[in-house]
Design a protein around this motif. Structure first.
Motif, PDB file in Angstrom:
ATOM      1  N   SER A  99       0.725  -6.932  -4.259  1.00  0.00           N
ATOM      2  CA  SER A  99      -0.561  -6.596  -4.573  1.00  0.00           C
ATOM      3  C   SER A  99      -1.270  -6.018  -3.437  1.00  0.00           C
ATOM      4  CB  SER A  99      -1.473  -7.812  -5.170  1.00  0.00           C
ATOM      5  OG  SER A  99      -2.858  -7.599  -5.265  1.00  0.00           O
ATOM      6  N   ALA A 100      -0.987  -6.685  -2.164  1.00  0.00           N
ATOM      7  CA  ALA A 100      -1.428  -6.433  -0.871  1.00  0.00           C
ATOM      8  C   ALA A 100      -1.053  -4.975  -0.503  1.00  0.00           C
ATOM      9  CB  ALA A 100      -1.175  -7.503   0.137  1.00  0.00           C
ATOM     10  N   LEU A 101       0.233  -4.636  -0.657  1.00  0.00           N
ATOM     11  CA  LEU A 101       0.834  -3.456  -0.377  1.00  0.00           C
ATOM     12  C   LEU A 101       0.203  -2.405  -1.327  1.00  0.00           C
ATOM     13  CD1 LEU A 101       2.869  -1.396   0.858  1.00  0.00           C
ATOM     14  CD2 LEU A 101       4.609  -2.237  -0.856  1.00  0.00           C
ATOM     15  N   ARG A 102       0.012  -2.680  -2.581  1.00  0.00           N
ATOM     16  CA  ARG A 102      -0.510  -1.715  -3.624  1.00  0.00           C
ATOM     17  C   ARG A 102      -1.905  -1.195  -3.154  1.00  0.00           C
ATOM     18  NH1 ARG A 102      -4.095  -2.375  -7.966  1.00  0.00           N
ATOM     19  NH2 ARG A 102      -3.732  -0.779  -9.700  1.00  0.00           N
ATOM     20  N   MET A 103      -2.823  -2.131  -2.723  1.00  0.00           N
ATOM     21  CA  MET A 103      -3.935  -1.851  -2.216  1.00  0.00           C
ATOM     22  C   MET A 103      -3.809  -1.123  -0.825  1.00  0.00           C
ATOM     23  SD  MET A 103      -6.418  -2.957  -4.300  1.00  0.00           S
ATOM     24  CE  MET A 103      -7.943  -3.228  -3.705  1.00  0.00           C
ATOM     25  N   GLU A 104      -2.929  -1.349   0.018  1.00  0.00           N
ATOM     26  CA  GLU A 104      -3.019  -0.893   1.309  1.00  0.00           C
ATOM     27  C   GLU A 104      -2.522   0.599   1.313  1.00  0.00           C
ATOM     28  OE1 GLU A 104      -2.579   0.012   5.340  1.00  0.00           O
ATOM     29  OE2 GLU A 104      -3.698  -1.540   4.452  1.00  0.00           O
ATOM     30  N   LEU A 105      -1.572   0.925   0.326  1.00  0.00           N
ATOM     31  CA  LEU A 105      -1.174   2.365   0.003  1.00  0.00           C
ATOM     32  C   LEU A 105      -1.982   3.020  -0.498  1.00  0.00           C
ATOM     33  CD1 LEU A 105       2.409   1.397  -1.716  1.00  0.00           C
ATOM     34  CD2 LEU A 105       2.073   2.968   0.359  1.00  0.00           C
ATOM     35  N   ALA A 106      -2.901   2.515  -1.716  1.00  0.00           N
ATOM     36  CA  ALA A 106      -4.266   3.182  -2.346  1.00  0.00           C
ATOM     37  C   ALA A 106      -5.097   3.733  -1.145  1.00  0.00           C
ATOM     38  CB  ALA A 106      -4.669   2.286  -3.471  1.00  0.00           C
ATOM     39  N   THR A 107      -5.417   2.782  -0.028  1.00  0.00           N
ATOM     40  CA  THR A 107      -6.199   3.171   0.771  1.00  0.00           C
ATOM     41  C   THR A 107      -5.838   4.428   1.615  1.00  0.00           C
ATOM     42  OG1 THR A 107      -7.002   0.789   0.869  1.00  0.00           O
ATOM     43  CG2 THR A 107      -7.424   2.280   2.777  1.00  0.00           C
ATOM     44  N   ARG A 108      -4.525   4.157   1.850  1.00  0.00           N
ATOM     45  CA  ARG A 108      -3.864   5.323   2.799  1.00  0.00           C
ATOM     46  C   ARG A 108      -3.834   6.412   1.969  1.00  0.00           C
ATOM     47  NH1 ARG A 108       1.051   2.933   6.498  1.00  0.00           N
ATOM     48  NH2 ARG A 108      -0.068   0.614   7.073  1.00  0.00           N
ATOM     49  N   LEU A 109      -3.584   6.591   0.930  1.00  0.00           N
ATOM     50  CA  LEU A 109      -3.441   7.882  -0.064  1.00  0.00           C
ATOM     51  C   LEU A 109      -5.139   8.131  -0.536  1.00  0.00           C
ATOM     52  CD1 LEU A 109      -0.475   6.499  -2.344  1.00  0.00           C
ATOM     53  CD2 LEU A 109      -0.480   8.339  -0.449  1.00  0.00           C
ATOM     54  N   GLY A 110      -6.070   7.553  -0.175  1.00  0.00           N
ATOM     55  CA  GLY A 110      -7.411   8.200  -0.670  1.00  0.00           C
ATOM     56  C   GLY A 110      -7.703   7.753  -1.996  1.00  0.00           C
ATOM     57  N   LEU A 111      -7.161   6.831  -2.542  1.00  0.00           N
ATOM     58  CA  LEU A 111      -7.327   6.539  -4.170  1.00  0.00           C
ATOM     59  C   LEU A 111      -8.300   5.663  -4.141  1.00  0.00           C
ATOM     60  CD1 LEU A 111      -3.584   6.045  -5.046  1.00  0.00           C
ATOM     61  CD2 LEU A 111      -4.787   8.232  -5.222  1.00  0.00           C
ATOM     62  N   ARG A 112      -8.884   4.983  -3.383  1.00  0.00           N
ATOM     63  CA  ARG A 112     -10.109   4.009  -3.702  1.00  0.00           C
ATOM     64  C   ARG A 112     -11.361   4.719  -3.344  1.00  0.00           C
ATOM     65  NH1 ARG A 112      -9.071  -1.197  -0.656  1.00  0.00           N
ATOM     66  NH2 ARG A 112     -10.526  -2.025  -2.300  1.00  0.00           N
ATOM     67  N   ASN A 113     -11.699   5.895  -4.035  1.00  0.00           N
ATOM     68  CA  ASN A 113     -12.843   6.555  -4.124  1.00  0.00           C
ATOM     69  C   ASN A 113     -14.136   5.593  -4.256  1.00  0.00           C
ATOM     70  OD1 ASN A 113     -14.995   8.344  -3.865  1.00  0.00           O
ATOM     71  ND2 ASN A 113     -14.120   9.592  -5.774  1.00  0.00           N
ATOM     72  N   PRO A 114     -14.814   5.425  -3.180  1.00  0.00           N
ATOM     73  CA  PRO A 114     -16.263   4.566  -3.391  1.00  0.00           C
ATOM     74  C   PRO A 114     -17.250   5.202  -4.319  1.00  0.00           C
ATOM     75  CG  PRO A 114     -16.195   5.731  -1.229  1.00  0.00           C
ATOM     76  CD  PRO A 114     -14.785   5.972  -1.904  1.00  0.00           C
TER      77      PRO A 114
END
Length: 595
Positions: A417-432
């Motif tokens: 789960s932590a890796l999933r969130m880190e990857l999403a952040t690096r890939l720009g998938l967590r659009n605020p």
């Protein structure tokens, strides 16, 4: 009258008018015969001009003495600017000053009071009253006010009544640590500051108030993070004569309203998932569903037994990857577009999951090449057919990378789960600017503390079990589901609640399974069980974390800038230097002796 207009109100329509303004000097520019000053208040900035030819001599000389953050009042005429500034509402005009009054001089501030400041976080927290003058902080506080007003108006229109509950209450052993307050008039006894108004709002339902809400301060003496403060604000709500569906509908409606009114976002989907599904699919109970990367469990295709078949074992069957064979769980995710990662980038991710904060022992990867083939770190043990099954289970496509972790089930899910969130952040998938709310329902009622061997309430001891699971309390308490629900927004729990127990017998039973003796339950919560004997209606509620909700709506993960005077990570207010030592005379009055 200190001012006729604010510093953000004037425009070309006011040219020729005489006006009076007041505010802070943001900066000055002295050209010898011309002096310009930017005057700032909460509403904006207006440029002032002092002209040696058109301004009285003593006023012009006064202007030369102005420094940053001086508080002044000016009277003058609105004139058209020669060099207009299209980036500010008052950019077409300036004030030709005829009178200047210095209301208060100011020392040079320790950091620049501008949007982009040179002050570090510690320095700005020490001088928070200066930081509030900056647009980012000022606008965050105004944004918080707007959200709070929308909440009040929405709930009031649904006949909710705002009622204040006490801050000095009784300490209870459940939940986080209490902040305690010694009583001067009752020697050796203490109040506690409320972690929530839980029992009081239930008593309001017994009192027939039917629909209650309160925007209320709560207090928890626990370790701090960026999204946690020792004192925080809840939108606390309770309703009588309701079932779970009624509460979900009301507060789903409130959330839709806030997203629409505050952000102009219309939410079409508001999915509901169970706690078990959330943990199995995302590894936590507050999943961010703005992006995919669902877990794929690989036990059936990543493990194999030796010597299968007719007794003639192939090399493949003998070649086992022991790390997977000995693991309780093998699970992976497909990261979109990551097959182009270099070995250096992959090694950096492996180092990231090995950090103590995550705690994985290693990571396996599979590149899904554009030509349909697979390249993995375990090619020695798995062929193309095996890896194709991994890709199918994780939903990986050509160009993606599969990341796989293994080990104890719960621990491994948390790591992935932590890796999933880190990857999403690096890939720009967590659009605020994107919002994806959901409900998580059917939480376990109880969780086992392995150290003490005691069961604890996952939410609190007043949450009712699902009626159909009541019989399991005696035989398998870990399987009992709670009538509880959390609202999640963009990977953050923003609210949670439950249908409450409303009869004495069930509440006594709940206390029994939580390890309370009858005397302990009576001593701590006798007032509530007494109230249940006088006609308590079925009731339930929910509390939103206002600080976190406002931060997420404002596009931020941290809450500090949305709190007027926050504490630091040590729970200190560095501006007023609190907590602090108190006078011995006060300690004596409170009957407190320090060692």
């Amino acid at each position: 009258m200190y001012r006729t207009h604010t510093c953000g109100a004037l425009n070309a329509a006011h040219v020729g008018q005489e006006v009076t303004l007041a505010g802070w000097v943001q900066k000055t520019r002295d050209k010898g015969f011309l002096i310009w000053a930017d005057l700032r208040d909460r509403y904006g900035v207006t440029q002032l001009i002092f002209d040696e030819q058109r301004t009285l001599e003593h006023v012009f000389q006064q202007a030369k003495s102005l420094g940053r953050e001086y508080v002044i009042q000016v009277r003058g005429t609105v004139i058209e600017r020669e060099s207009k500034n299209p980036n500010m509402p008052t950019g077409d005009i300036e004030i030709l000053v005829s009178e200047l009054t210095i209301l208060n001089e100011a020392q040079l501030p320790p950091f620049t009071i501008e949007d982009e400041t040179d002050g570090g976080e510690d320095l700005r927290m020490k001088y928070r009253y200066l930081d509030i003058r900056r647009n980012p902080v000022k606008n965050a506080l105004l944004f918080r006010h707007k959200v709070a007003m929308e909440v009040r108006n929405y709930l009031s229109n649904l006949d909710f009544c705002e009622i204040e509950t006490p801050y000095l209450i009784k300490s209870t052993p459940e939940g986080a640590r209490d902040f305690v307050v010694p009583s001067r008039m009752n020697e050796g006894q203490f109040y506690a500051l409320p972690q929530s108004p839980q029992t009081f709002k239930q008593l309001l339902m017994v009192g027939g108030m039917d629909k209650y809400f309160q925007i209320v301060k709560c207090f928890r003496d626990e370790d701090l993070r960026a999204d946690r403060q020792p004192e925080f604000t809840q939108i606390d709500c309770e309703m009588a004569f309701v079932e779970q569906e009624d509460i979900l509908n009301v507060f789903e409606g409130l959330t839709r309203h806030l997203l629409s009114a505050i952000k102009g976002v219309e939410v079409e989907k508001f999915p509901r998932i169970t706690y078990d599904y959330a943990m199995k699919t995302y590894g936590n109970d507050k999943p961010d569903i703005r992006f995919d990367m669902k877990f794929g469990e690989l036990n059936d295709v990543a493990k194999r037994r030796k010597g299968a078949g007719n007794g003639i074992a192939t090399f493949k069957e003998f070649t086992e990857f022991l790390i997977f064979e000995e693991a309780e769980l093998v699970v992976g995710i497909a990261a979109p577009g990551c097959a182009t990662y270099t070995r250096k980038e992959i090694d950096a991710l492996i180092d990231w999951v090995k950090r103590p904060q995550v705690g994985a022992s290693g990571m396996v990867y599979v590149k899904c090449e554009e030509d349909g083939t697979y390249k993995s770190s375990v090619d020695k043990f798995y062929d193309q057919e095996d890896l194709a099954k991994w890709a199918e289970i994780t939903g990986a496509k050509a160009g993606d990378m599969i990341f796989v972790l293994s080990g104890p089930a719960d621990k491994t899910r948390a790591q992935l789960s932590a890796l999933r969130m880190e990857l999403a952040t690096r890939l720009g998938l967590r659009n605020p600017a994107e919002f994806a709310p959901l409900w998580v329902v059917d939480f376990p009622l109880l969780e086992l503390d392995e150290e003490s061997g005691r069961w604890h309430a996952m939410h609190h001891p007043f949450t009712s079990p699902k009626p159909e699971d009541m019989e399991l309390l005696a035989t398998n308490p870990g399987k009992v589901r709670a009538n509880a629900y959390d609202m999640v927004l963009n990977g953050n729990e923003i609210g949670g609640g439950s249908i409450r127990i409303h009869d004495k017998a069930t509440q006594q039973l709940m206390f029994k399974y939580l390890g309370f003796t009858e005397d302990e339950a009576r001593n701590q919560f006798g007032f509530l069980m007494d109230a249940f004997q006088f006609g308590a209606p079925p009731h339930g509620g929910l509390a939103f974390g206002l600080d976190r909700l406002v931060a997420i709506l404002g596009g931020q993960e941290t809450i500090r800038d949305f709190i007027a005077f926050p504490k630091n990570n040590s729970g200190r207010d560095v501006m007023i230097d609190a907590p602090s030592v108190i006078d011995e005379g006060q300690l004596k009055e409170l009957h407190i002796k320090l060692r």
